[in-house]
Design a protein around this motif. Structure first.
Motif, short mmCIF file in Angstrom:
data_model
loop_
_atom_site.label_atom_id
_atom_site.label_comp_id
_atom_site.label_asym_id
_atom_site.label_seq_id
_atom_site.Cartn_x
_atom_site.Cartn_y
_atom_site.Cartn_z
N LYS A 1 2.82 55.07 25.21
CA LYS A 1 1.99 55.38 24.04
C LYS A 1 1.65 54.09 23.28
CE LYS A 1 3.13 60.10 22.65
NZ LYS A 1 1.78 60.41 22.20
N HIS B 1 -0.73 52.00 25.19
CA HIS B 1 -2.07 52.59 25.19
C HIS B 1 -2.89 52.08 24.01
CE1 HIS B 1 -5.25 55.33 26.23
NE2 HIS B 1 -5.21 55.87 25.04
N GLU C 1 -5.97 59.40 25.30
CA GLU C 1 -4.53 59.25 25.50
C GLU C 1 -4.26 59.05 26.98
OE1 GLU C 1 -2.53 62.79 24.07
OE2 GLU C 1 -4.41 63.87 24.12
N SER D 1 -4.34 61.24 17.27
CA SER D 1 -4.62 62.23 18.30
C SER D 1 -6.07 62.63 18.13
CB SER D 1 -3.70 63.43 18.10
OG SER D 1 -4.12 64.49 18.90
#
Length: 172
Positions: free
Chosen positions: A21, A24, A90, A142
């Protein structure tokens, strides 16, 4: 004994997902360039990258260092391959491939697939909200759903955060 072993498995699994994460955020626009991948790995395992996860920052740093040091080659190859092909909101497919299959960090434990499963436990609402706000300002959001939900990273009213079961997307 089995409790600490399952804690270790969960930590490694959460650590793996968190590592991907965090990477990313740095690599989603990288097109898989090796120099950017290497640079990202070099500055990844720092405490400020791991304040908003289930496990404490020191534990997450340990997991991060372990994954980066022990699996650096596989991690580098997987990052380059993934980001050459994809520009995505994501990197769930990469989390699944790398954490579940390549290094098997999530063997025997469930890999968290939602941001809400990665949130810290034991912080007060205000502390958790503050960490999330900080995280959202540093580009962690998100963008799968425009609706502000309990697993969204920008929580405006802290008392909304404690929902026992978030609704599945279909019911929204």
């Amino acid at each position: 004994m089995s409790q600490s072993m399952s804690d270790m498995a969960a930590l490694l699994c959460h650590g793996c997902v968190a590592v991907l994460k965090e990477l990313h955020k740095l690599l989603k626009e990288s097109s898989g360039r090796k120099k950017l991948v290497d640079r990202s790995l070099g500055r990844l395992c720092q405490i400020d990258n791991f304040v908003s996860y289930t496990f404490s920052p020191p534990k997450m740093i340990k997991a991060c260092n372990y994954i980066v040091e022990t699996h650096k080659q596989e991690l580098t190859e997987n990052l380059i391959e993934y980001y050459k092909k994809f520009k995505t909101a994501e990197n769930l497919p990469l989390q699944e491939k790398f954490c579940d299959h390549v290094i098997k960090a999530c063997e025997g434990t469930r890999r968290p697939t939602k941001d809400s499963e990665m949130k810290p436990h034991g912080l007060s609402m205000d502390e958790a909200n503050e960490q999330l706000q900080k995280a959202s300002h540093s580009g962690f959001s998100s963008i799968e759903s425009p609706v502000q939900e309990s697993h969204s990273m920008q929580i405006e009213k802290p008392h909304l955060q404690e929902q026992t079961s978030p609704l599945p997307h279909e019911e929204l």
